[in-house]
Design a protein around this motif. Sequence first.
Motif, short mmCIF file in Angstrom:
data_model
loop_
_atom_site.label_atom_id
_atom_site.label_comp_id
_atom_site.label_asym_id
_atom_site.label_seq_id
_atom_site.Cartn_x
_atom_site.Cartn_y
_atom_site.Cartn_z
N GLU A 1 0.83 -1.20 0.00
CA GLU A 1 0.00 0.00 0.00
C GLU A 1 0.87 1.25 0.00
N SER A 2 1.91 1.26 0.82
CA SER A 2 2.79 2.44 0.92
C SER A 2 3.54 2.67 -0.38
N ALA A 3 4.04 1.59 -0.98
CA ALA A 3 4.79 1.72 -2.23
C ALA A 3 3.90 2.26 -3.34
N HIS A 4 2.69 1.71 -3.45
CA HIS A 4 1.74 2.20 -4.46
C HIS A 4 1.40 3.67 -4.21
N LEU A 5 1.16 3.99 -2.95
CA LEU A 5 0.76 5.35 -2.59
C LEU A 5 1.85 6.36 -2.93
N LEU A 6 3.09 6.05 -2.58
CA LEU A 6 4.18 6.98 -2.86
C LEU A 6 4.34 7.21 -4.36
N CYS A 7 4.34 6.14 -5.13
CA CYS A 7 4.51 6.27 -6.59
C CYS A 7 3.39 7.13 -7.20
N ASP A 8 2.15 6.86 -6.80
CA ASP A 8 1.02 7.58 -7.40
C ASP A 8 0.97 9.04 -6.95
N LEU A 9 1.37 9.33 -5.72
CA LEU A 9 1.36 10.72 -5.26
C LEU A 9 2.50 11.52 -5.88
N LEU A 10 3.61 10.87 -6.16
CA LEU A 10 4.70 11.58 -6.85
C LEU A 10 4.30 11.96 -8.27
N LEU B 1 6.23 14.12 1.42
CA LEU B 1 5.84 12.72 1.31
C LEU B 1 7.07 11.81 1.23
N LEU B 2 8.05 12.23 0.43
CA LEU B 2 9.29 11.46 0.32
C LEU B 2 10.02 11.39 1.65
N ALA B 3 10.06 12.49 2.36
CA ALA B 3 10.72 12.51 3.67
C ALA B 3 10.07 11.51 4.62
N SER B 4 8.75 11.43 4.59
CA SER B 4 8.04 10.46 5.44
C SER B 4 8.35 9.03 5.02
N ALA B 5 8.41 8.80 3.71
CA ALA B 5 8.66 7.45 3.20
C ALA B 5 10.09 6.98 3.48
N TYR C 1 14.72 11.47 -6.70
CA TYR C 1 13.61 10.53 -6.51
C TYR C 1 12.30 11.14 -6.99
N ARG C 2 12.09 12.42 -6.64
CA ARG C 2 10.84 13.08 -7.01
C ARG C 2 10.73 13.22 -8.53
N ASN C 3 11.81 13.64 -9.16
CA ASN C 3 11.79 13.80 -10.62
C ASN C 3 11.52 12.48 -11.33
N PHE C 4 12.08 11.42 -10.79
CA PHE C 4 11.85 10.09 -11.39
C PHE C 4 10.39 9.70 -11.25
N GLY C 5 9.82 9.92 -10.06
CA GLY C 5 8.42 9.56 -9.82
C GLY C 5 7.46 10.37 -10.67
#
Length: 362
Positions: free
Chosen positions: A288-297, A310-314, A330-334
């Motif tokens: 759930e966390s992995a999906h959430l981070l990718c989709d929010l980025l 969000l990245l800092a929390s992850a 990381y953000r640019n990649f997402g």
Amino acid sequence: GRDYCCVRYIDDIFFFYNQSPTADHFEAFLRSECEQYKLYLNDTKRSTHTRPFITDLSIGKINISRYVEDLAQRVQDSEGAKRLSSARELNAVRAVVHTARDQMHGLTSFFLAALTNKLHLLKKHKEEDAVTLLSVFVDLAFHWVRIDTRVASVYKLTRFTLTVLEYAEGFSSHHKTQILDLLFAKISGALEASISSQAFVESMNLLISASVMGRRYLFPEGLISRIIDSSKQVHADDIVPHKRLSYFEIVTLLYYIRNYKPYHRAKKEIINDACYILEHCPINAYSESAHLLCDLLSCPYLNKATKNRLLASALVSVTVDKSPTAVNRYRNFGERHSWFFNWNTDDDLTSLLRKKEFMLTY
């Protein structure tokens, strides 16, 4: 064999036999075998039929088909718009529902699909008459879903809504507004009902349905806050019990809220829940966390500062480079990829809903 035939469809078993003792012997054997695996037959769903086979569900569908065909004939009548009224048609539908109330789960999608398929008949009428007839169709569809609010029902209702909106595009500004106002009022009512019955998934899908109506038709901030509050649940997989939104609710709410200013506080609360998930449910251990981070980025409705948060929390629970340069990388990649949730479904919502309906089969 010669005396019986057994067919299984997922978790339903159909047993055909010539003699009652054969059925009794088979049932006793099946119960015994199931108990070895701590499985049991659901006696409340058991039903017995004799030839010629016709179930209550089949009878319900036949009655619906007759009603919809009769409705179609009256719609095609040049005087159809004057003879049809929502009150009269709703009474007719209530009569059909009353005779098949125990089979609603199998009839709603059938009824909505049949109703949607008859919308094209309205094209032959003058615009004013078409609006009257369309209003009756809308009343019928939403009345039925209020009786049976389930995920499959809402998918079909959303497809019906999209078809109605397509027809409304050809109307004059006045008549188009009339239909949009009616649809918004009906969706609002259905949404209120789903919140009251704690049908959280249905609430989310109704929001997606309403999103196609544009910024002129936005729900009050208070209603969105109620949806958020009622959707928060304690999740069994969480290490520390905490009421929060789930992945599906977060992305759906953000899809509806977008960057609309009235929802600023609601959006902040949603992001807080997302940060909680990412911080307390490590992305290397929780799907759930992995999906959430990718989709929010990849979400176009979040700014860089929010995505960095969000990245800092992850990254709290994982051992990787956490320097500002690395976080930007990381953000640019997402942001460059579309991951699991398609944020750009405005032009393809019908296709998305069709895929969801196919998934329900399994």
